[in-house]
Scaffold this motif. Structure first.
Motif, PDB file in Angstrom:
ATOM      1  N   ILE A   1       0.691  -1.213   0.007  1.00 52.80           N
ATOM      2  CA  ILE A   1      -0.384  -0.039  -0.061  1.00 52.80           C
ATOM      3  C   ILE A   1       1.078   1.144   0.231  1.00 52.80           C
ATOM      4  CG2 ILE A   1      -2.002   1.458   0.975  1.00 52.80           C
ATOM      5  CD1 ILE A   1      -2.420  -1.497   2.371  1.00 52.80           C
ATOM      6  N   VAL A   2       0.607   2.650  -0.932  1.00 54.32           N
ATOM      7  CA  VAL A   2       1.110   3.710  -0.749  1.00 54.32           C
ATOM      8  C   VAL A   2       0.114   3.827  -0.116  1.00 54.32           C
ATOM      9  CG1 VAL A   2       2.255   5.820  -2.008  1.00 54.32           C
ATOM     10  CG2 VAL A   2       2.445   2.769  -2.760  1.00 54.32           C
ATOM     11  N   ALA A   3       1.164   5.564   1.233  1.00 57.54           N
ATOM     12  CA  ALA A   3       0.152   6.141   1.374  1.00 57.54           C
ATOM     13  C   ALA A   3       0.818   7.092   1.384  1.00 57.54           C
ATOM     14  CB  ALA A   3       0.093   5.723   3.564  1.00 57.54           C
TER      15      ALA A   3
ATOM     16  N   CYS B   1       1.613   0.363 -11.885  1.00 58.16           N
ATOM     17  CA  CYS B   1       2.334  -0.361 -12.681  1.00 58.16           C
ATOM     18  C   CYS B   1       2.672  -1.075 -12.033  1.00 58.16           C
ATOM     19  CB  CYS B   1       3.326   1.186 -13.527  1.00 58.16           C
ATOM     20  SG  CYS B   1       2.571   1.614 -14.598  1.00 58.16           S
ATOM     21  N   CYS B   2       3.209  -1.314 -10.975  1.00 56.91           N
ATOM     22  CA  CYS B   2       4.046  -1.424  -9.770  1.00 56.91           C
ATOM     23  C   CYS B   2       2.488  -2.672  -9.443  1.00 56.91           C
ATOM     24  CB  CYS B   2       4.644  -1.369  -8.807  1.00 56.91           C
ATOM     25  SG  CYS B   2       6.197  -0.635  -9.248  1.00 56.91           S
ATOM     26  N   ALA B   3       1.795  -3.195  -9.442  1.00 61.31           N
ATOM     27  CA  ALA B   3       0.776  -3.471  -8.673  1.00 61.31           C
ATOM     28  C   ALA B   3      -0.165  -2.898  -7.534  1.00 61.31           C
ATOM     29  CB  ALA B   3       0.257  -4.711  -9.481  1.00 61.31           C
ATOM     30  N   VAL B   4       0.154  -2.167  -7.098  1.00 64.78           N
ATOM     31  CA  VAL B   4      -0.173  -1.950  -5.814  1.00 64.78           C
ATOM     32  C   VAL B   4      -1.039  -2.125  -5.615  1.00 64.78           C
ATOM     33  CG1 VAL B   4       0.024   0.041  -4.388  1.00 64.78           C
ATOM     34  CG2 VAL B   4       2.219  -0.143  -5.478  1.00 64.78           C
ATOM     35  N   SER B   5      -1.741  -2.478  -3.913  1.00 63.77           N
ATOM     36  CA  SER B   5      -3.416  -2.884  -3.770  1.00 63.77           C
ATOM     37  C   SER B   5      -3.705  -1.952  -3.501  1.00 63.77           C
ATOM     38  CB  SER B   5      -3.462  -3.392  -2.307  1.00 63.77           C
ATOM     39  OG  SER B   5      -2.625  -3.515  -1.375  1.00 63.77           O
ATOM     40  N   ARG B   6      -3.338  -0.638  -3.446  1.00 67.36           N
ATOM     41  CA  ARG B   6      -4.572   0.665  -3.204  1.00 67.36           C
ATOM     42  C   ARG B   6      -3.140   1.801  -2.760  1.00 67.36           C
ATOM     43  NH1 ARG B   6      -7.260   1.726   2.650  1.00 67.36           N
ATOM     44  NH2 ARG B   6      -6.043  -0.018   3.813  1.00 67.36           N
ATOM     45  N   VAL B   7      -4.119   3.042  -2.804  1.00 66.26           N
ATOM     46  CA  VAL B   7      -3.251   4.133  -2.317  1.00 66.26           C
ATOM     47  C   VAL B   7      -3.560   4.645  -1.072  1.00 66.26           C
ATOM     48  CG1 VAL B   7      -2.142   6.429  -3.392  1.00 66.26           C
ATOM     49  CG2 VAL B   7      -1.932   4.402  -5.125  1.00 66.26           C
TER      50      VAL B   7
END
Length: 168
Positions: A24-26, A45-51
């Motif tokens: 997750i990016v916070a 692009c990095c298939a992060v699960s959520r922002v």
């Protein structure tokens, strides 16, 4: 190998992951719509699960492209309560910041369940958020200015996470 041995592909299809990324990016409140939009595009692009986004910044769909549509984005008034909940869920909170005891990202081992916490472009990560972090990583700078642009640094950190966990 000669140049004729390569075929130009405009866009390769995404690489399949063995499992979804638990990344997750916070983002602390950012100042620039452009930086937030670039972070969303890279996260996608990095298939992060959520922002997770705080503040009232807008995501520019021309910059974020498919990321703005494909990626779950949640908005919150304040980041610390959200980070505390994620920590209770078993996520490791990793700040991307220059601090007294930050670790060079080249010598850091991420864990699969990571929240990458991104600070403000000018003020960095607020103290109430820094106190919650399990780790802080920094990207070495070899020239001036003393740090990379927030969107550029986030891209580098996300790429390093993906390098360490290439299949998800």
């Amino acid at each position: 190998m000669q140049m004729s041995d390569f075929e130009h592909l405009r866009h390769k299809p995404p690489t399949a992951l063995d499992e979804p990324r638990q990344l997750i990016v916070a983002c602390c409140q950012l100042r620039s719509n452009v930086n937030l939009s670039r972070i969303v595009r890279t996260a996608s692009c990095c298939a992060v699960s959520r922002v997770i986004v705080t503040g009232n910044m807008k995501i520019d769909p021309k910059i974020a492209r498919d990321g703005a549509e494909q990626l779950p984005i949640s908005r919150h008034r304040s980041l610390p309560p959200v980070l505390r909940d994620l920590k209770k869920e078993g996520y490791r909170l990793v700040g991307l910041e220059q601090t007294t005891n930050s670790v060079d990202i080249h010598h850091f081992s991420f864990v699969r369940n990571t929240v990458l916490v991104i600070g403000n472009e000018r003020q960095g990560t607020p103290d109430d958020v820094l106190r919650l972090l399990d780790d802080v990583v920094e990207i070495p700078v070899y020239g001036m200015p003393y740090s990379f642009n927030v969107a550029t640094a986030t891209s580098m950190a996300l790429y390093e996470f993906c390098r360490q966990f290439p299949t998800g």
